[in-house]
Design a protein around this motif. Structure first.
Motif, PDB file in Angstrom:
ATOM      1  N   ILE A  60       1.022  -1.096   0.109  1.00 30.04           N
ATOM      2  CA  ILE A  60      -0.051   0.118  -0.045  1.00 30.04           C
ATOM      3  C   ILE A  60       0.838   1.234   0.001  1.00 30.04           C
ATOM      4  N   THR A  61       0.550   2.311  -0.809  1.00 26.42           N
ATOM      5  CA  THR A  61       1.162   3.565  -0.794  1.00 26.42           C
ATOM      6  C   THR A  61       0.384   4.572   0.224  1.00 26.42           C
ATOM      7  N   LEU A  62       1.392   5.592   0.675  1.00 25.26           N
ATOM      8  CA  LEU A  62       0.806   6.454   1.530  1.00 25.26           C
ATOM      9  C   LEU A  62      -0.389   7.080   1.115  1.00 25.26           C
ATOM     10  N   LYS A  63      -0.432   7.531  -0.187  1.00 22.63           N
ATOM     11  CA  LYS A  63      -1.831   7.905  -0.926  1.00 22.63           C
ATOM     12  C   LYS A  63      -2.925   6.983  -0.598  1.00 22.63           C
ATOM     13  N   GLN A  64      -2.760   5.607  -0.637  1.00 22.89           N
ATOM     14  CA  GLN A  64      -3.826   4.778  -0.686  1.00 22.89           C
ATOM     15  C   GLN A  64      -4.031   4.570   0.975  1.00 22.89           C
ATOM     16  N   PHE A  65      -3.050   4.665   1.749  1.00 21.98           N
ATOM     17  CA  PHE A  65      -3.411   4.518   3.201  1.00 21.98           C
ATOM     18  C   PHE A  65      -4.124   5.976   3.781  1.00 21.98           C
TER      19      PHE A  65
ATOM     20  N   CYS B 197       4.184  10.001  -2.121  1.00 23.68           N
ATOM     21  CA  CYS B 197       2.880   9.207  -1.727  1.00 23.68           C
ATOM     22  C   CYS B 197       2.586   8.291  -2.461  1.00 23.68           C
ATOM     23  N   ASN B 198       3.174   7.911  -3.907  1.00 22.12           N
ATOM     24  CA  ASN B 198       2.870   7.091  -4.642  1.00 22.12           C
ATOM     25  C   ASN B 198       3.821   5.689  -4.565  1.00 22.12           C
ATOM     26  N   ILE B 199       4.724   5.675  -3.489  1.00 21.94           N
ATOM     27  CA  ILE B 199       5.823   4.662  -3.441  1.00 21.94           C
ATOM     28  C   ILE B 199       4.993   3.817  -2.318  1.00 21.94           C
ATOM     29  N   PRO B 200       5.178   2.290  -2.682  1.00 20.51           N
ATOM     30  CA  PRO B 200       4.553   1.577  -1.381  1.00 20.51           C
ATOM     31  C   PRO B 200       5.368   1.990  -0.148  1.00 20.51           C
ATOM     32  N   LEU B 201       4.669   1.835   0.800  1.00 17.95           N
ATOM     33  CA  LEU B 201       5.364   2.035   2.137  1.00 17.95           C
ATOM     34  C   LEU B 201       6.362   1.066   2.505  1.00 17.95           C
ATOM     35  N   PRO B 202       6.518   0.040   2.215  1.00 19.23           N
ATOM     36  CA  PRO B 202       7.871  -0.742   2.603  1.00 19.23           C
ATOM     37  C   PRO B 202       9.050  -0.338   1.844  1.00 19.23           C
ATOM     38  N   ASP B 203       8.677   0.333   0.522  1.00 26.71           N
ATOM     39  CA  ASP B 203       9.983   0.791  -0.246  1.00 26.71           C
ATOM     40  C   ASP B 203      10.426   2.200  -0.009  1.00 26.71           C
ATOM     41  N   LEU B 204       9.591   2.853   0.894  1.00 26.13           N
ATOM     42  CA  LEU B 204      10.141   4.381   1.380  1.00 26.13           C
ATOM     43  C   LEU B 204      11.132   4.206   2.191  1.00 26.13           C
TER      44      LEU B 204
ATOM     45  N   LEU C 157       2.524  -2.508   9.577  1.00 23.76           N
ATOM     46  CA  LEU C 157       3.035  -2.587   8.031  1.00 23.76           C
ATOM     47  C   LEU C 157       4.509  -2.510   7.916  1.00 23.76           C
ATOM     48  N   LEU C 158       4.870  -1.748   9.042  1.00 27.32           N
ATOM     49  CA  LEU C 158       6.206  -1.667   8.871  1.00 27.32           C
ATOM     50  C   LEU C 158       7.055  -1.723  10.468  1.00 27.32           C
ATOM     51  N   ARG C 159       8.191  -1.996  10.363  1.00 31.01           N
ATOM     52  CA  ARG C 159       8.707  -2.248  11.854  1.00 31.01           C
ATOM     53  C   ARG C 159       9.550  -0.923  12.468  1.00 31.01           C
ATOM     54  N   LYS C 160       9.793   0.064  11.481  1.00 33.38           N
ATOM     55  CA  LYS C 160      10.417   1.403  11.772  1.00 33.38           C
ATOM     56  C   LYS C 160      10.092   2.482  10.834  1.00 33.38           C
ATOM     57  N   SER C 161       9.829   3.596  11.402  1.00 38.95           N
ATOM     58  CA  SER C 161       9.378   4.622  10.693  1.00 38.95           C
ATOM     59  C   SER C 161      10.486   5.192   9.664  1.00 38.95           C
ATOM     60  N   PRO C 162      10.201   5.419   8.445  1.00 36.79           N
ATOM     61  CA  PRO C 162      11.496   6.022   7.667  1.00 36.79           C
ATOM     62  C   PRO C 162      11.499   7.583   7.845  1.00 36.79           C
ATOM     63  N   MET C 163      10.477   8.187   8.707  1.00 38.10           N
ATOM     64  CA  MET C 163      10.440   9.607   8.773  1.00 38.10           C
ATOM     65  C   MET C 163      11.458   9.943  10.024  1.00 38.10           C
TER      66      MET C 163
END
Length: 366
Positions: free
Chosen positions: A71-76, A107-114, A153-159
């Motif tokens: 899922i992307t950020l836009k979809q989420f 926002c169109n990149i899948p969350l795991p790939d951010l 959906l993620l283990r750690k925030s890329p932010m």
């Protein structure tokens, strides 16, 4: 949410009319729903879209749902909006959607790939102001935290660890008494109602939506008081259009009673006696919307670099310059003390310097 759910429409013409069959995937399984009896295929198509919308609105994803894996950020955002429906104001929704539009590639990149590196590049290359970049990124940070906490959906925030450009504190713009008098005289001659609204901003420090939301019931001319109870603002409809009506104030601190100077009492008394039409909901300024473009257009004819909000800044800085304490100024503005100190830092520093001088004068006397 519709674009997240794999689906397909099939149409059949039967003796009883057109039928639409919606096939969709949920919980890893294909399911179907159908409607029939339509006289035209276009009506069947519309019914199919309605079915899909109903499914999307009631769709509750789980961490194991295949749809969530890339899922992307836009979809989420669609999921986050549903989860936080009671907490998100229309204004907040606008900020989130503006952020997604401004950083569409991210926002169109899948969350795991951010990655943090990619996000940092987006921050560094953005042409937006530093404060806007930080605001938009703070919204992404909140959404990703929700994706981690509630959906794993993620283990750690890329932010984490993103470095933002330094925000240059802009000096608060104000106008002089002479400038306001010129502005008021022009508006009084050419746009009488707007002159009264400007006077409320200058002499009482109300936000534009609060000015637009005033009713005669909230104004006590005898006691010389204004009660700020509601504001006139924009609301998002179910059709994702906008309507304007009275609503809640910006914050709980915004509800307040403000003493009005005699000048403002006189201006409002004259306006009431002029019997200008009142809006159906009781607002004394009959406006169709809460946008500031019209009043700002007329203000700029006299003061090119000024807006209606500058009158609120002028009110605040005038009080501070005259020695009114910050807590009282915050109460009159409907802000917190922290907000006033941060926004009017130059004036609060001047007050501290004056206090230091006063202390010397008091205790150094022999």
């Amino acid at each position: 949410m519709n674009d997240m759910i794999p689906h397909a429409f099939h149409y059949r013409k039967k003796s009883t009319g057109w039928q639409v069959i919606l096939s969709y995937k949920a919980d890893g399984k294909w399911k179907q729903k159908s409607k029939q009896g339509f006289s035209q295929k276009s009506l069947a198509k519309a019914a199919g879209e309605k079915l899909l919308k109903e499914i999307a609105e009631n769709y509750v994803p789980t961490p194991a749902d295949p749809l969530m894996q890339n899922i992307t950020l836009k979809q989420f955002w669609a999921i986050y909006q549903i989860d936080k429906k009671k907490q998100l104001s229309d204004g907040s929704i606008d900020v989130y959607e503006n952020a997604i539009a401004a950083f569409s590639d991210l926002c169109n990149i899948p969350l795991p790939d951010l990655t943090r590196a990619y996000i940092q590049t987006c921050v560094n290359e953005s042409k937006l102001s530093a404060s806007t970049v930080e605001l938009y990124m703070s919204k992404f940070k909140v959404m990703i935290r929700h994706a981690i906490t509630f959906y794993e959906l993620l283990r750690k925030s890329p932010m984490d660890g993103i470095i933002y450009p330094e925000i240059n504190e802009e000096e608060i713009q104000t106008i002089s008494t002479k400038e306001f008098n010129c502005l008021y005289a022009y508006l009084h001659e050419n746009q009488y109602m707007l002159s009264v609204m400007a006077a409320v901003g200058y002499y009482a420090g109300l936000r534009y939506g609060e000015i637009a939301g005033l009713t005669w019931a909230s104004i006590d001319l005898d006691k010389k008081e204004l009660k700020v109870i509601r504001q006139f603002k924009r609301f998002r409809t179910a059709e994702k259009t906008y309507e304007y009506k009275l609503g809640k104030l910006k914050t709980s601190n915004s509800k307040r009673t403000i003493p009005m100077p005699i000048t403002l009492q006189r201006i409002l008394t004259e306006y009431k006696e002029a019997k200008f039409p009142v809006a159906p909901d009781g607002r004394i300024f009959y406006l169709k919307n809460s946008e500031t473009n019209i009043i700002n257009h007329h203000i700029k004819k006299v003061l090119p670099d000024t807006s209606i909000h500058v009158l609120r800044h002028t009110y605040a800085t005038t009080l501070l310059a005259r020695g009114v304490d910050i807590k009282t100024v915050a109460a009159l503005l409907g802000d917190t003390v922290e907000t006033v100190i941060k926004k009017y830092v130059h004036y609060s520093e001047e007050m501290r310097r004056n206090a230091a001088q006063n202390i010397q004068n008091i205790f150094d006397l022999e």
